[in-house]
Write a protein that holds these residues in place. Sequence first.
Motif, PDB file in Angstrom:
ATOM      1  N   PRO A  49       0.966  -1.366  -0.123  1.00 56.80           N
ATOM      2  CA  PRO A  49       0.099  -0.051   0.026  1.00 56.80           C
ATOM      3  C   PRO A  49       0.637   1.319   0.158  1.00 56.80           C
ATOM      4  N   GLY A  50       2.164   1.291   0.337  1.00 58.15           N
ATOM      5  CA  GLY A  50       2.973   2.352   0.297  1.00 58.15           C
ATOM      6  C   GLY A  50       2.959   3.075  -1.010  1.00 58.15           C
ATOM      7  N   THR A  51       2.746   2.575  -2.020  1.00 56.95           N
ATOM      8  CA  THR A  51       2.885   3.225  -3.334  1.00 56.95           C
ATOM      9  C   THR A  51       1.675   4.093  -3.554  1.00 56.95           C
ATOM     10  N   LYS A  52       0.482   4.028  -2.521  1.00 53.21           N
ATOM     11  CA  LYS A  52      -0.627   4.434  -3.096  1.00 53.21           C
ATOM     12  C   LYS A  52      -0.942   5.699  -2.155  1.00 53.21           C
ATOM     13  N   PRO A  53      -1.619   6.831  -2.461  1.00 57.05           N
ATOM     14  CA  PRO A  53      -1.931   8.196  -1.538  1.00 57.05           C
ATOM     15  C   PRO A  53      -2.783   7.531  -0.186  1.00 57.05           C
ATOM     16  N   GLU A  54      -3.545   6.502  -0.415  1.00 58.11           N
ATOM     17  CA  GLU A  54      -4.217   6.110   0.693  1.00 58.11           C
ATOM     18  C   GLU A  54      -3.778   5.014   1.407  1.00 58.11           C
ATOM     19  N   PHE A  55      -2.462   4.833   1.556  1.00 52.52           N
ATOM     20  CA  PHE A  55      -1.878   3.769   2.303  1.00 52.52           C
ATOM     21  C   PHE A  55      -2.170   3.685   3.571  1.00 52.52           C
ATOM     22  N   GLU A  56      -2.576   4.711   4.306  1.00 55.53           N
ATOM     23  CA  GLU A  56      -2.821   4.517   5.819  1.00 55.53           C
ATOM     24  C   GLU A  56      -4.231   3.681   5.930  1.00 55.53           C
ATOM     25  N   LEU A  57      -5.290   4.012   5.040  1.00 57.42           N
ATOM     26  CA  LEU A  57      -6.527   3.215   4.958  1.00 57.42           C
ATOM     27  C   LEU A  57      -6.487   1.938   4.814  1.00 57.42           C
ATOM     28  N   LEU A  58      -5.612   1.734   3.662  1.00 56.79           N
ATOM     29  CA  LEU A  58      -5.309   0.124   3.314  1.00 56.79           C
ATOM     30  C   LEU A  58      -4.838  -0.554   4.376  1.00 56.79           C
ATOM     31  N   THR A  59      -3.736   0.009   5.135  1.00 59.44           N
ATOM     32  CA  THR A  59      -3.255  -0.806   6.235  1.00 59.44           C
ATOM     33  C   THR A  59      -4.135  -1.022   7.412  1.00 59.44           C
ATOM     34  N   ARG A  60      -5.258  -0.717   7.175  1.00 62.68           N
ATOM     35  CA  ARG A  60      -6.572  -0.946   8.246  1.00 62.68           C
ATOM     36  C   ARG A  60      -7.331  -1.961   7.826  1.00 62.68           C
ATOM     37  N   GLY A  61      -7.119  -2.660   6.464  1.00 67.83           N
ATOM     38  CA  GLY A  61      -8.035  -3.575   5.908  1.00 67.83           C
ATOM     39  C   GLY A  61      -7.265  -4.820   5.320  1.00 67.83           C
ATOM     40  N   VAL A 361      -0.681  10.873   9.240  1.00 69.23           N
ATOM     41  CA  VAL A 361      -1.544  11.643  10.001  1.00 69.23           C
ATOM     42  C   VAL A 361      -2.159  10.730  10.721  1.00 69.23           C
ATOM     43  N   LEU A 362      -2.821   9.656  10.348  1.00 71.33           N
ATOM     44  CA  LEU A 362      -3.550   8.739  11.024  1.00 71.33           C
ATOM     45  C   LEU A 362      -2.688   8.079  12.267  1.00 71.33           C
ATOM     46  N   HIS A 363      -1.517   7.613  11.920  1.00 77.01           N
ATOM     47  CA  HIS A 363      -0.457   7.437  12.832  1.00 77.01           C
ATOM     48  C   HIS A 363      -0.453   8.421  14.023  1.00 77.01           C
ATOM     49  N   VAL A 364      -0.258   9.686  13.742  1.00 75.59           N
ATOM     50  CA  VAL A 364      -0.243  10.607  14.996  1.00 75.59           C
ATOM     51  C   VAL A 364      -1.195  10.620  15.475  1.00 75.59           C
ATOM     52  N   LEU A 365      -2.556  10.426  14.899  1.00 77.33           N
ATOM     53  CA  LEU A 365      -3.906  10.479  15.489  1.00 77.33           C
ATOM     54  C   LEU A 365      -4.021   8.992  16.558  1.00 77.33           C
ATOM     55  N   ASP A 366      -3.445   8.126  16.177  1.00 75.81           N
ATOM     56  CA  ASP A 366      -3.332   6.814  17.057  1.00 75.81           C
ATOM     57  C   ASP A 366      -2.910   7.269  18.536  1.00 75.81           C
ATOM     58  N   HIS A 367      -2.100   8.349  18.668  1.00 76.71           N
ATOM     59  CA  HIS A 367      -1.616   8.784  19.981  1.00 76.71           C
ATOM     60  C   HIS A 367      -2.743   9.363  20.560  1.00 76.71           C
ATOM     61  N   LEU A 368      -3.880   9.757  20.193  1.00 79.38           N
ATOM     62  CA  LEU A 368      -5.172  10.348  20.851  1.00 79.38           C
ATOM     63  C   LEU A 368      -6.321   9.289  21.040  1.00 79.38           C
TER      64      LEU A 368
END
Length: 536
Positions: A49-61, A361-368
């Motif tokens: 998924p790292g080649t795609k802009p939405e990679f952070e969402l793909l790592t949650r599926g 950004v989602l990784h940062v939000l995980d800290h909250l």
Amino acid sequence: MNELSTSRLDVLVVGAGPGGAVASHTLASRGFSVVCLEQGDWVNPGDMPGTKPEFELLTRGQWSVWPNERQGRADYPLNVDDADADPIMFNGVGGGSVFYGAHWMRLLPSDFRVRSVDGICDDWPIGYEDLAPYYDQVDRFIGVSGLGGDPAYPEHDYPLPPHPIGPGGIQMAQGMNKLGWHWWPGANAIPSTAFKNMGQCVRWGLCERGCPVGAKASFDLAYWPHATAAGAKLVTGARVARITVDRQGLANGAVWIDVEGRERRIEANAVVLAGNGIGTPRILLMSDDQHPDGLANSSGLVGKNLMLHPVNSVLGTYEEELAAWYGPAGQLIYSLEFADTDASRGFLRGAKWALMPPLGVLHVLDHLQEHSFDARWGRHVHELASYTGRSMIWSGVIDDLPAESNTVSLDRAATDSSGLPGAKLDYRRDENADRMVDFMNARMVEAHEAAGATRTLTAPLTESGHLLGTARMGDDPATSVVDAWGRAHDVPNLFIVDGSVMVTGGSVNPTATIAAMSLRTATHVAETARDQRVPA
């Protein structure tokens, strides 16, 4: 490869992760006929998924690191209802190294001697000096990048120079210097130059979600092409249902299920298990009608003493530009300041720290996660997003002491796609670990503040993919599953080469140790083959 010869093999390997890859290559290179059965498949780095802009969402599926969330054909259910953890796991060629951060750390000498040093747990039957030459060999083979001379270790060096630590690493190192705390440039199984069949790291910082350019020494790239070139045969989509034994009690192969659901058999003179600290006890507990408590389990310790290395982390935001999109992640720098016991801290053993850039950004939000909705969303999202390139994470590997009450057992109520039982985890962190987490969180905040952080965010505790201890090694068959060479006490031609044999978890990432132990065991198997008992 789908069709296999019907003749008896020299060695059957189960599992194509780091331990299985190293064992397969080592034995095939010495002329043994080797087949490895892997329940998963190959992963194309370009599909990551790292080649795609939405990679952070793909790592949650589909690309989640948690099998219960991913639910692929190769995955089996993990019942974590009675566990403080939902561990990371990947079933496929390369195993967990496909998703690992490639932090390449050796156990400290004290990690092998916890009973002698601290009066708790058990000592290993081997020490640092026994593994040192095998650590060296694996480092050279996969092209580890690092800087020798770290005073926390016995003297050793790395085959490739370290990666740049970048602006973030420099700023964090300056903070550690102010405090007088140990730090060292990161050692990573990520070549800093093009190496063999791996490209040069382009510093995308996505190591923990699979390197999309094939520049990380995951074992599907670093070992398997060389193993197959040496003659090892790798069969994917092959789920092992049980190890078979003959009337003498010797392993003589396995029953496995192919992708079409057909049950098949394979015969071998020796069997090497490399299924990880959950998969290996699962197979042993499913194996052999002659042993209702599981194969190689006269000690009753198969599946017990599970260790999972809890991970704590603290994010700091900075006004300075830290170029936090640059990897490796991987570790830019690490610290062993708190890795050994200091009883004045209120706990025994310790933790290794790694400095890592946030994935996004989602990784940062995980800290909250533990904050209220209002504190996490709206303007707060935009505020934190503005700091994504100006934030760094200190992450700790918490030494997880073994306890027989922490177990892996079979869950017959939940089955995999082949109808085999899932795994049930009973796992609770002890007070020692909890005190260590609190201490490390507080010190990480201190380290960030010394480096000039404007804000710190302590993340909820997570669990790693370090699956350890469930088939421990030792000299006494009554208190261990395998001997110092990884040979099962009860089954002389059955060997285990994954993290399940570790007596204690140590305070560092375990993959370098797993690979070194596998190399040591496989070399021993090859050198003593004439003396080993094999099926009649």
